[in-house]
Design a protein around this motif. Structure first.
Motif, PDB file in Angstrom:
ATOM      1  N   ASP A 184      39.080  26.207 117.541  1.00 32.50           N
ATOM      2  CA  ASP A 184      38.138  26.840 116.749  1.00 32.50           C
ATOM      3  C   ASP A 184      37.111  27.979 117.479  1.00 32.50           C
ATOM      4  O   ASP A 184      36.390  28.654 116.805  1.00 32.50           O
ATOM      5  CB  ASP A 184      37.244  25.756 116.025  1.00 32.50           C
ATOM      6  N   ALA A 203      38.539  28.522 111.432  1.00 30.42           N
ATOM      7  CA  ALA A 203      36.944  28.919 111.313  1.00 30.42           C
ATOM      8  C   ALA A 203      36.248  27.738 110.854  1.00 30.42           C
ATOM      9  O   ALA A 203      35.487  27.914 110.189  1.00 30.42           O
ATOM     10  CB  ALA A 203      36.906  30.109 110.629  1.00 30.42           C
ATOM     11  N   SER A 208      33.258  32.887 112.926  1.00 27.31           N
ATOM     12  CA  SER A 208      33.916  33.253 111.583  1.00 27.31           C
ATOM     13  C   SER A 208      35.664  33.665 111.915  1.00 27.31           C
ATOM     14  O   SER A 208      35.755  33.903 113.037  1.00 27.31           O
ATOM     15  CB  SER A 208      32.933  34.149 110.844  1.00 27.31           C
ATOM     16  N   ILE A 209      36.070  33.785 110.693  1.00 26.75           N
ATOM     17  CA  ILE A 209      37.444  34.495 110.875  1.00 26.75           C
ATOM     18  C   ILE A 209      37.288  35.827 111.652  1.00 26.75           C
ATOM     19  O   ILE A 209      38.098  36.102 112.428  1.00 26.75           O
ATOM     20  CB  ILE A 209      38.074  34.466 109.556  1.00 26.75           C
ATOM     21  N   ASN A 222      40.845  29.616 107.620  1.00 30.81           N
ATOM     22  CA  ASN A 222      39.662  29.020 107.602  1.00 30.81           C
ATOM     23  C   ASN A 222      39.461  27.751 107.815  1.00 30.81           C
ATOM     24  O   ASN A 222      38.658  27.192 108.744  1.00 30.81           O
ATOM     25  CB  ASN A 222      38.971  28.957 105.846  1.00 30.81           C
TER      26      ASN A 222
END
Length: 237
Positions: A184, A203, A208-209, A222
């Protein structure tokens, strides 16, 4: 003939979220052992996302002027691990497995037409800390080997260690290009690149992405909740 596919999972904020139990244990152990030094520094700031436990303790010792030694590390980590166990059982730390994790691990354990799937850990946690966490959340049966934050302070050095451990476990020489690191943080992405593996960013942590995409992962989602999407990545050619 089937191909081998090695999948190496990060733990924190990839498979599970301890609700802050791990971070609190780390800080509490430091406060208990080095309170005077921390007070002189007006607090202790740590970047824990994607870091190894060895790297963090080296950072703490350097910041506080504590002499680094095997004995000092052992003293700290024994206290940290005891606090981690307590914290994980404390309801105020609202930890949980992350979306799709159980489904994904179960699906990966099923026979696959194209691949023989092998699963391990690649984590910044100490080996014992990793064991405590995956056992607490009931997913220990999926992981029989790994590379850990006590193997090297630099996360980018853990990939080759994971390949060696996988070879010891299964008697197979895994191709880095047939290996996917799932994590992540940008440090997970960079770790995969460092030994020629593919990176699959999720994410589910503090990035965040868009932030993850800035580090050019091979794949990004995600989370792992959509098995169809996740499987297309995990079983990609």
């Amino acid at each position: 003939m089937k191909c081998n596919r090695l999948l190496l999972f990060d733990i924190d904020c990839t498979l599970l979220n301890t609700g802050g139990a791990g971070m609190a244990a780390f800080h509490s152990a430091a406060e208990e052992l080095y309170s005077e030094q921390i007070a002189q520094k007006n607090g202790l700031q740590l970047d824990m996302a994607g870091s190894t436990d060895f790297g963090l303790i080296m950072e703490i010792f350097k910041s506080l002027g504590v002499q680094d030694s095997i004995g000092e590390r052992d003293k700290f980590f024994q206290l940290y691990l005891s606090k981690l166990k307590v914290n994980l059982s404390d309801p105020k730390f609202d930890g949980q497995l992350l979306p799709g994790v159980v489904k994904t691990l179960n699906k990966l354990s099923e026979p696959n037409e194209r691949y023989d799937i092998f699963i391990g850990l690649l984590t910044g946690n100490l080996k014992e800390g990793a064991k405590i966490k995956v056992e607490h959340y009931g997913i220990e049966k999926f992981f029989t080997f790994g590379a850990y934050g006590c193997d090297h302070f630099d996360r980018n050095e853990l990939g080759p260690i994971a390949l060696d451990r996988a070879h010891d476990e299964y008697g197979i020489l895994f191709d880095p290009q047939e290996t996917i690191v799932i994590g992540d943080t940008p440090k997970d992405i960079n770790c995969a690149k460092a030994f020629g593996a593919r990176s699959f960013a999720v994410a589910t942590g503090s990035f965040s992405i868009d932030q993850l995409m800035n580090h050019s992962p091979d794949y990004v989602l995600n989370d792992l909740d959509d098995w169809e999407q996740a499987s297309r990545i995990l079983f990609s050619k």
